[in-house]
Scaffold this active site. Structure first.
Site, short mmCIF file in Angstrom:
data_model
loop_
_atom_site.label_atom_id
_atom_site.label_comp_id
_atom_site.label_asym_id
_atom_site.label_seq_id
_atom_site.Cartn_x
_atom_site.Cartn_y
_atom_site.Cartn_z
N CYS A 2 -66.76 54.17 -25.20
CA CYS A 2 -66.29 54.16 -26.79
C CYS A 2 -66.69 55.81 -27.15
CB CYS A 2 -67.32 53.40 -27.46
SG CYS A 2 -67.07 51.55 -26.99
N ARG A 27 -60.69 60.06 -24.16
CA ARG A 27 -61.50 58.87 -23.53
C ARG A 27 -60.70 57.63 -23.39
NH1 ARG A 27 -66.96 60.77 -24.72
NH2 ARG A 27 -67.92 58.46 -24.32
N TRP A 75 -63.44 50.95 -26.88
CA TRP A 75 -63.00 50.47 -25.60
C TRP A 75 -63.56 49.14 -25.40
CZ3 TRP A 75 -59.28 51.42 -21.93
CH2 TRP A 75 -59.78 50.78 -20.72
N ASN A 101 -71.99 52.15 -28.10
CA ASN A 101 -71.51 52.34 -26.77
C ASN A 101 -72.08 51.76 -25.79
OD1 ASN A 101 -69.94 53.24 -24.65
ND2 ASN A 101 -70.94 55.35 -24.62
N GLY A 102 -71.57 50.76 -25.18
CA GLY A 102 -72.56 50.31 -23.70
C GLY A 102 -72.29 48.73 -24.03
N GLU A 484 -58.26 53.88 2.06
CA GLU A 484 -58.58 54.59 0.50
C GLU A 484 -58.69 55.86 0.85
OE1 GLU A 484 -57.91 53.83 -2.34
OE2 GLU A 484 -59.22 54.98 -3.77
N LYS A 488 -55.88 58.84 -1.19
CA LYS A 488 -56.29 59.72 -1.90
C LYS A 488 -55.73 61.17 -1.74
CE LYS A 488 -57.20 57.72 -4.81
NZ LYS A 488 -57.59 56.51 -5.18
N GLU A 491 -51.88 60.88 -2.19
CA GLU A 491 -51.57 60.88 -3.78
C GLU A 491 -51.85 62.43 -4.39
OE1 GLU A 491 -52.92 57.40 -6.25
OE2 GLU A 491 -54.61 57.94 -4.73
N HIS A 507 -53.69 51.58 20.59
CA HIS A 507 -52.79 50.90 20.66
C HIS A 507 -51.34 51.72 20.12
CE1 HIS A 507 -54.98 47.22 22.12
NE2 HIS A 507 -55.84 47.83 21.23
N LYS A 609 -50.06 56.33 -14.26
CA LYS A 609 -51.43 55.45 -14.22
C LYS A 609 -51.28 53.93 -14.34
CE LYS A 609 -55.81 55.17 -14.16
NZ LYS A 609 -56.16 55.51 -12.85
#
Ligand code: F6R
Length: 614
Positions: A2, A27, A75, A101-102, A484, A488, A491, A507, A609
């Site tokens: 937030c 944000r 948020w 916020n939180g 991963e 990255k 991308e 192999h 996104k």
């Protein structure tokens, strides 16, 4: 997370607040609101959706401007994005308006207390509890600052709170624990905010608030205390960032900022997961524990990075629950006519909650009679809405297209789910679950340690900037980490990279190894001797063929030293939890390499996104 702004000074607060909220739009948020305090008390306006909705509301039903006010972009965490759940929350007695916020972990028990006293609630949020508690304290005669100290002492979890009193047109108060708060010191005016971007056009003099502190702010100054009222000092500093750097917290990319937010993001994922009896709980469960006990198979469905989080989850879930767990790429799922019954539990993982492939998998699974649990970061998005239960990751908005904190928090949420299922099915004792939870709770500090040591990885990226191919190897949960790491690089650095199970190399893929080829290897902790020793042999295999070995290994493991060209040390952790640490240097490496190659790390070419088409 937030966006928070408070203002007191000679200017009309409404414009200052709305402009500040606009500056914090980056944000990400799903509702917005303001409250002003004038001689007639508190006037507020709040609307779900974008800021423009709030502005239309203010144009249609103007509120009287004032010199003191608070503003918020929300948020959603507890409760859907709606007008009622938007902030500010005004206490039922009309005395106090508050923004937050939180996550208030113990809100349920505090709310029950207030409800028993007859306090009516208007929203589903955890935040309103703080507003009502504050309203009650102030009505009993406490000053707003004393009331906030008293309330803050009772709250558990993470919070930045800012509040105003209907009877005081010149003061705002704010407190913080595990969530940011900064004071902006202007000429005859003051600000409080979640980040400096909110007030940077008015002042560059800022004061950072410490943990568990309350600040009382008037137009002419501020006073800081701890939660007991003892005077303390904030940390004054001069902001020399421009606005775009301020939005990114001083980092060059949102991606880099989000990588650095991971200790907090993982801590937030773990917050508030226990009920009063210290039993694990999920956010929204519409599946009975009896039904969960009948499950005979778990299928995890996701795309991309979220799929790799699922691969990590498989190891943990099978180990802790002994229920067979498959992991499937969402776009493949329904086309292979999967064997799904009423006893199958389908777990979807999605940061955005809007990925079309994953959504279609949810629908297919439910049509086949399966129960679906969503692990998601976006409250109120389609996938959790269409699922039977939800576990939110609470990572805050992820803006960089390449997922970073999304991944780590998905992995953390998967651990929670595994432990929850183990608890429900009785495959782990309560004290065993508590021990694993304690280790999980120690991970944010260890992730921070990895970040503190990142310079070595930045230097390595500079050294390897001309590489054409990079390989990543891992076994067990190190394998998805390898995948991963490679994703990255593809991308954002547009570099050919592959992740392999280390044992699979011989192999076929070992033919790719040539002189000086960079090969990252994730070494499991030493406790798993067989696993560990096998990976050490794999390092030797590639090194013997000329590879440049970059070895991620726990502190204290000296066995690999002879075979590592570069050693990246990780804090010690158990095997299953190691991905929370081992992934981080790979993210830092990719982000730095992309930067050095002149690419836009936040918006890589050809990628979106949220992928809302199949
Ligand atoms: C990679 C990345 C993607 C997403 C994938 C799923 O960095 O961001 O691979 O992980 O598109 O997205 P969500 O999690 O929103 O369903």
């Amino acid at each position: 997370m937030c966006g928070i702004i408070g203002y007191v000074g000679p200017q009309g607060a409404q414009k200052v607040l709305v402009d500040a909220l606009r500056r914090m739009e980056y944000r990400g948020y799903d509702s917005a609101g303001i409250a002003l305090v004038g001689p007639d008390g508190i006037a507020s306006a709040k609307k779900a959706g974008k800021l423009v909705n709030l502005e239309s509301e203010l144009a249609a039903s103007p509120i009287k401007d004032a010199n003191l006010g608070i503003g918020h972009t929300r948020w959603a965490t507890h409760g859907a994005p709606s007008d009622a759940n938007a902030h500010p929350h005004v206490s039922a007695n009309g005395r106090v308006a508050l923004i937050h916020n939180g996550i208030i972990e113990n809100f349920a028990s505090l709310k029950a207390e207030l409800v028993a006293e007859g306090v009516p609630f208007k929203s589903e949020t955890d935040s309103e509890v703080a507003a009502q508690m504050l309203g009650r304290e102030v009505e009993r005669g406490a000053s707003l600052a004393d009331a906030l100290r008293a309330v803050s002492r009772r709250l558990e979890g993470a919070f930045t709170l800012v509040a105003v009193d209907a009877d005081d047109t010149g003061t705002l108060v704010a407190s913080r624990r595990n969530s940011p708060l900064v004071v902006g010191v202007g000429e005859g005016e003051m600000f409080v905010a979640s980040d400096v971007a909110a007030f940077i056009e008015h002042t560059r003099e800022a004061v950072e608030m410490g943990q568990d502190e309350v600040v009382e702010v008037t137009a002419s100054g501020y006073r800081v205390t701890d939660f007991r009222g003892n005077e303390t000092q904030g940390k004054p500093y001069h902001v020399d960032w421009d606005l775009s750097a301020a939005e990114k917290g001083g980092f060059d990319w949102f991606m880099r900022k989000e990588i650095h937010e991971q200790p907090q993001a993982v801590a937030d994922t773990l917050l508030g997961r226990f009920d009063a009896d210290r039993r694990l709980t999920l956010d929204e469960v519409r599946i009975s524990e009896a039904e969960l006990r009948t499950i005979d198979k778990i299928v995890i469905v996701a795309c991309g990075t979220a799929f790799y989080a699922g691969l990590v989850a498989k190891y943990a879930i099978e180990h802790w629950t002994r229920v067979p767990c498959e992991v499937e790429i969402a776009s493949e799922f329904r086309y292979r006519d999967p064997i799904i019954t009423g006893r199958t539990l389908v777990v979807t993982i999605s940061q955005s909650g809007e990925t079309a492939d994953t959504l279609m998998a949810v629908r297919h699974a439910r049509e086949q009679g399966a129960k679906v649990i969503a692990i998601c970061n976006t409250n109120g998005s389609t996938i959790p809405r269409e699922s039977d239960a939800v576990l939110y990751t609470h990572a805050g908005p992820e803006i960089g297209v390449a997922s970073t904190k999304g991944f780590l928090t998905q992995v953390a949420a998967c651990y929670l789910l595994g432990l929850y299922l183990a608890q429900v099915r009785g495959t782990k004792y309560g004290d065993e679950i508590a021990t694993i939870m304690r280790e999980l709770e120690s991970m944010p500090a260890k992730i921070q340690k990895v970040l503190d040591a990142q310079q070595q990885v930045l230097d390595l990226a500079a050294e390897l900037v001309d590489s054409k191919t990079v390989l990543f190897l891992g076994r067990h949960v190190g394998y998805p980490v390898a995948l991963e790491g490679a994703l990255k690089l593809k991308e954002i650095a547009y570099l050919h990279a592959e992740g392999f199970p280390a044992g699979e190399l011989k192999h076929g893929p070992i033919a790719l190894v040539e002189q000086d080829l960079p090969v990252f290897v994730i070494v499991p902790p030493q406790g798993r001797d067989q696993l560990h020793d096998k990976v050490v042999s794999n390092i030797q295999e590639v090194r013997a063929r000329g590879a440049r070995t970059i070895v991620l290994v726990e502190e204290g493991d000296h066995e690999v030293e002879p075979y590592a060209d570069v050693l990246i040390r990780l804090p010690q952790a158990s095997t299953l939890l190691q991905p929370l640490l081992a992934t981080v240097p790979l993210q830092v490496f990719a982000c730095e390499l992309a930067t050095l190659l002149g690419h836009d790390a936040d918006q890589p070419r050809n990628l979106a996104k949220s992928v809302t088409v199949e």
